[in-house]
Design a protein around this motif. Sequence first.
Motif, PDB file in Angstrom:
ATOM      1  N   PRO A 164       0.845  -1.197   0.000  1.00 37.22           N
ATOM      2  CA  PRO A 164       0.000   0.000   0.000  1.00 37.22           C
ATOM      3  C   PRO A 164       0.876   1.241   0.000  1.00 37.22           C
ATOM      4  O   PRO A 164       1.792   1.367   0.822  1.00 37.22           O
ATOM      5  CB  PRO A 164      -0.809  -0.122   1.296  1.00 37.22           C
ATOM      6  N   VAL A 165       0.622   2.140  -0.938  1.00 36.02           N
ATOM      7  CA  VAL A 165       1.427   3.361  -1.066  1.00 36.02           C
ATOM      8  C   VAL A 165       0.503   4.572  -1.131  1.00 36.02           C
ATOM      9  O   VAL A 165      -0.693   4.443  -1.403  1.00 36.02           O
ATOM     10  CB  VAL A 165       2.320   3.316  -2.323  1.00 36.02           C
ATOM     11  N   MET A 166       1.054   5.725  -0.869  1.00 36.35           N
ATOM     12  CA  MET A 166       0.310   6.977  -1.006  1.00 36.35           C
ATOM     13  C   MET A 166       1.052   7.854  -2.000  1.00 36.35           C
ATOM     14  O   MET A 166       1.965   8.589  -1.657  1.00 36.35           O
ATOM     15  CB  MET A 166       0.148   7.659   0.359  1.00 36.35           C
ATOM     16  N   TRP A 167       0.662   7.713  -3.255  1.00 33.83           N
ATOM     17  CA  TRP A 167       1.326   8.399  -4.354  1.00 33.83           C
ATOM     18  C   TRP A 167       0.606   9.676  -4.773  1.00 33.83           C
ATOM     19  O   TRP A 167       0.951  10.280  -5.782  1.00 33.83           O
ATOM     20  CB  TRP A 167       1.424   7.459  -5.555  1.00 33.83           C
ATOM     21  N   GLY A 168      -0.425  10.065  -4.034  1.00 35.08           N
ATOM     22  CA  GLY A 168      -1.197  11.230  -4.429  1.00 35.08           C
ATOM     23  C   GLY A 168      -2.257  10.848  -5.446  1.00 35.08           C
ATOM     24  O   GLY A 168      -2.260   9.732  -5.987  1.00 35.08           O
ATOM     25  N   ALA A 169      -3.174  11.773  -5.714  1.00 36.79           N
ATOM     26  CA  ALA A 169      -4.247  11.509  -6.677  1.00 36.79           C
ATOM     27  C   ALA A 169      -3.673  11.542  -8.079  1.00 36.79           C
ATOM     28  O   ALA A 169      -3.388  12.603  -8.630  1.00 36.79           O
ATOM     29  CB  ALA A 169      -5.357  12.548  -6.532  1.00 36.79           C
ATOM     30  N   ARG A 170      -3.486  10.385  -8.677  1.00 36.63           N
ATOM     31  CA  ARG A 170      -2.902  10.294 -10.012  1.00 36.63           C
ATOM     32  C   ARG A 170      -4.023  10.306 -11.043  1.00 36.63           C
ATOM     33  O   ARG A 170      -4.714   9.321 -11.231  1.00 36.63           O
ATOM     34  CB  ARG A 170      -2.059   9.039 -10.136  1.00 36.63           C
ATOM     35  N   LYS A 171      -4.164  11.416 -11.699  1.00 35.91           N
ATOM     36  CA  LYS A 171      -5.298  11.589 -12.602  1.00 35.91           C
ATOM     37  C   LYS A 171      -5.038  11.032 -13.996  1.00 35.91           C
ATOM     38  O   LYS A 171      -5.933  10.931 -14.805  1.00 35.91           O
ATOM     39  CB  LYS A 171      -5.658  13.074 -12.708  1.00 35.91           C
ATOM     40  N   THR A 172      -3.782  10.698 -14.294  1.00 37.31           N
ATOM     41  CA  THR A 172      -3.481  10.252 -15.645  1.00 37.31           C
ATOM     42  C   THR A 172      -2.862   8.870 -15.720  1.00 37.31           C
ATOM     43  O   THR A 172      -2.874   8.251 -16.764  1.00 37.31           O
ATOM     44  CB  THR A 172      -2.522  11.241 -16.341  1.00 37.31           C
TER      45      THR A 172
END
Length: 376
Positions: A164-172
């Motif tokens: 589980p990672v928190m990479w931010g909201a990746r919109k693309t």
Amino acid sequence: MHKVVHRESIKAALAAKGWDQKQLAEELGVSGQAVTNWMKGVDFPRPATLLKLASTLALGFDQLVLADEAHQPVIAFRKKGGTKTTEDHVSRARAMGALLKPLVAYLPTRQSLRTQISDTSLAYESLQATAAAVRAKLGIGQEAVLSYEHLIGQFAENDAVIVPVMWGARKTHENALHILLPAEKVTFIYLNLDTHLEDFKFWMAHELAHVFTPTLAGKDEGEDFADAFAGALLFPRELAHHAYVSASQRRTSGSSIGALHGFAQQHMISLYSVYNEVSKYAHALGLPPLKTTPQQVHATRNSDSVRGELVSATLFQPLPPEPATYIAAAHGVFKSVFFPALQAMLRERGTGIGYVQQVMSIALPDAQAIHDELTR
């Protein structure tokens, strides 16, 4: 497998800098003999040194290491919309895969028996039969809510390590990343917690399909099957029938969407997933289509009132979580053996912060905090 560096790429990079092998050794903080051994193919840089070598010479993983197609990490991205996977995406993911290899030695003993799906047909009846068989194996009925716990348990049973990672909201791009190590027969599944709950379960089911069909991982047909399987597993034909009857009795598009939304909320999946499965059901049985369009469904789904919270926000308050809390959630919620293995490796080998940063694809300060927590 004996890995070797790409000598010609290194020679070209050294020539461009005007360096010799001795200068490279000094820059890397290793002996001249170590570099000589790499260039002769009798030795190979350790992961941290390989990272520094790549950075120093500005070479990608594919340029630095001679490819062995039979043993290269197999990469599959869970993308968003029509986004394209570039060579850079694949190269960086393969580099992560190479770094994961030494971590495998610290994982629990692998399973001798695993679930594999042999029929990967996209035909409606075949796909429904496959999904029904998996549900039966899990011990849940065709109309029951498939829980996160059911999915998480299957990853663990099939040697798929959730990261589980928190990479931010990746919109693309890169909502989830699948790295299969063929020689080691271990899969690492990176799941981005900074995504909406309604999408997260679908991504997990999609990744589980890859675990069940390792020969299709990284191929277009594997992506197509994984998407179709996830929909059928989460919202099978029996549920699609009930949703179709309810939605088709409504007089307006809005009320039809409202009926579908009720099923989506109950099963904790997206409105579009429900709509898609109901549409497939209607088409397969030759029934009239619903009184709504994909565009109208998307417009409703994308409203904040429908999409709800991010997974990270439901797990952690306040954000960002302390490293100890984050690591505990990885183990307690996702049953992940990633951090215990990483901790054992860091303590035994004295591996540095750069390894944590690269293998998790996170910022250096975050890697420092996790490294400190695991080595305290």
